[in-house]
Design a protein around this motif. Structure first.
Motif, short mmCIF file in Angstrom:
data_model
loop_
_atom_site.label_atom_id
_atom_site.label_comp_id
_atom_site.label_asym_id
_atom_site.label_seq_id
_atom_site.Cartn_x
_atom_site.Cartn_y
_atom_site.Cartn_z
N ALA A 80 0.44 0.72 -7.73
CA ALA A 80 0.39 -0.65 -7.22
C ALA A 80 -0.13 -0.82 -5.96
O ALA A 80 0.41 -0.45 -4.89
N THR A 81 -0.89 -1.94 -5.60
CA THR A 81 -1.28 -2.05 -4.23
C THR A 81 -1.27 -3.71 -4.00
O THR A 81 -2.05 -4.53 -4.51
N TYR A 82 -0.98 -4.10 -2.87
CA TYR A 82 -1.04 -5.39 -2.29
C TYR A 82 -1.58 -5.24 -0.94
O TYR A 82 -0.98 -5.13 0.12
N LEU A 83 -2.69 -5.66 -0.86
CA LEU A 83 -3.56 -5.62 0.47
C LEU A 83 -3.90 -6.70 1.15
O LEU A 83 -4.67 -7.29 0.22
N ASP A 104 4.79 -4.33 9.22
CA ASP A 104 3.58 -4.71 8.96
C ASP A 104 3.07 -4.03 7.41
O ASP A 104 2.13 -4.63 6.91
N ALA A 105 3.58 -2.82 7.15
CA ALA A 105 3.12 -2.22 5.85
C ALA A 105 4.21 -1.16 5.38
O ALA A 105 4.93 -0.94 6.21
N THR A 106 3.99 -1.42 4.22
CA THR A 106 5.09 -0.31 3.62
C THR A 106 4.67 0.45 2.48
O THR A 106 3.50 -0.09 1.61
N ALA A 107 4.88 1.65 2.27
CA ALA A 107 4.49 2.41 1.12
C ALA A 107 5.78 3.22 0.48
O ALA A 107 6.62 3.67 1.00
N ALA A 108 5.54 3.00 -0.95
CA ALA A 108 6.78 3.82 -1.53
C ALA A 108 6.41 4.91 -2.70
O ALA A 108 5.47 4.40 -3.49
N PHE A 114 3.57 2.50 -4.66
CA PHE A 114 3.52 1.01 -4.37
C PHE A 114 3.19 0.93 -2.53
O PHE A 114 3.35 1.93 -1.81
N GLU A 115 2.07 0.51 -2.30
CA GLU A 115 1.60 0.01 -1.09
C GLU A 115 1.34 -1.50 -0.73
O GLU A 115 0.57 -2.25 -1.65
#
Ligand code: SOE
Length: 370
Positions: free
Chosen positions: A158-161, A227-231, A243-244
């Motif tokens: 999943a990505t929310y950009l 500002d940004a999170t990735a998991a 997840f990004e």
């Protein structure tokens, strides 16, 4: 038909989206209640007055404490900066009001727990505006997964950009402040991804995460959120999750999407292409197999029959109208609607584990229901 008098707390982007839903729900659905746009409340009177003028709210107030206890108000709709969700919801629950709350449920897990306990104790109907559950393509993806069209799930990506973080001229707003928002991309964007993931693929048991603040100083303002999170994540089903969520994805405006790979097929969605869902049926003859781009505008798709004829596209604002319609219908039947505070607490537990994992540089088990 019973009338519900609504008080909207907040007059920003979400205040407009919710106002539109109150205006439209009776045009496209046949709700068992009439919703009355009674009062809009905001800390800046001019802002609240402007919203009232454009969207037809009867009154304006700058005092939410007074509004939430008014005997003529049935429903409190919280569209404030995140840090105010808890105090408004706790006061509204104590006053026995129904509550609709913007996402993320709260600025912290402790607040989310207290809010969920409060609505439970008060027995008041509640919903959280994770509006993307009402995107027809996402709701249809859920139907397909429930029907077993993908079989066992292997990968959930999943990505929310978004890209607005990269604009140095953009005015500072509450979404850049920990004191007001609780977190950055994690609460704002990843919360949507996690809610959709829990809905489509079930519980998440553990996470390992990375967070960054690319621009910690904007003029005089110190940015103290991510500002940004990735998991990386593990689902209870055994599926792997990625997840990004970022405000620095230059080239992407509002690209909220997922790809899900199961033993029988694949589903792919991206909000910038709102009316389409890609589907590969892996049980087909391999020579004919490939992603099919389905136009999710009826017939036979969730929600769309309430709007226009098949093939006539709908968009972002309809997700709020459909969510409100579901809330009113569940209220009439005396059933809980989803996602409610309890569901949003599950999201907040994952967000908190992600934040702690990034800080401590460790894999973390997601603690549920404490
Ligand atoms: C952030 O820019 C934002 O407005 C989110 O807060 C919303 O929840 C999302 O739907 C669109 O982007």
């Amino acid at each position: 038909m019973r009338t519900l008098n609504v008080a909207l707390i907040g007059y920003g982007f979400m205040g407009r989206a919710h106002s539109n839903a109150y205006c439209q729900v009776g045009h496209f659905f046949d709700p068992p209640f009439q919703v009355r746009r009674q009062v809009v409340c905001g800390r800046n009177r001019a802002g609240a007055e402007e919203l009232a003028r454009v969207w037809g709210w009867d009154e304006v107030s700058t005092n939410w404490q007074e509004v939430v206890t008014r005997p003529d108000i049935d429903l409190i709709d919280i569209a404030t900066p995140n840090v105010l969700h808890a105090p408004v919801a706790l006061a509204a629950a104590a006053a026995g009001k129904m509550i609709l709350c913007e996402k993320p449920l709260a600025a912290s897990l402790a607040d989310a727990r207290a809010m969920t306990a409060a609505v439970g104790r008060a027995g008041v109907p509640n919903m959280v505006w994770f509006n993307y559950r009402r995107v027809p393509a996402i709701a249809f993806a859920r139907d397909l997964i429930e029907r077993g069209a993908l079989g066992r799930l292997f990968h959930y990506r999943a990505t929310y950009l978004q890209e607005w973080g990269n604009d140095p001229t953009r005015p500072i707003n509450w979404k850049l402040s920990r004191a007001e928002a609780g977190s950055g991309a994690n609460g704002d964007l990843n919360s949507h991804l996690v809610d959709t993931a829990l809905w489509l693929a079930g519980p998440i048991t553990e996470v390992s995460a990375l967070m960054t603040t690319f621009v910690p100083q904007r003029g005089d303002f110190h940015v103290d959120i991510d500002d940004a999170t990735a998991a990386l994540a593990r689902f209870a089903s055994g599926a792997m999750g990625y997840f990004e969520a970022t405000r620095f994805a230059v080239g992407c405006r509002n690209r909220n999407g997922f790809e899900i790979h199961g033993e029988k097929g694949m589903l792919r969605f991206n909000l910038e292409d709102f009316n389409h869902l890609e589907y590969t049926d892996a049980t087909q003859d391999p020579s004919l197999r490939g992603p099919r781009r389905l136009l999710i505008s009826g017939p036979g798709h969730p929600y769309v029959a309430h709007y226009w004829k098949p093939g006539h596209a709908i968009g972002y604002e309809h997700t709020f109208t459909s969510a409100l319609a579901d809330f009113l219908s569940a209220l009439d039947k005396g059933e809980p609607v989803h996602p409610n505070f309890e569901d949003a607490l599950r999201v907040q537990e994952v967000l908190e584990a992600i934040e702690t994992s990034a800080r401590t540089r460790q894999w973390l088990v997601v603690k549920t229901g404490e």
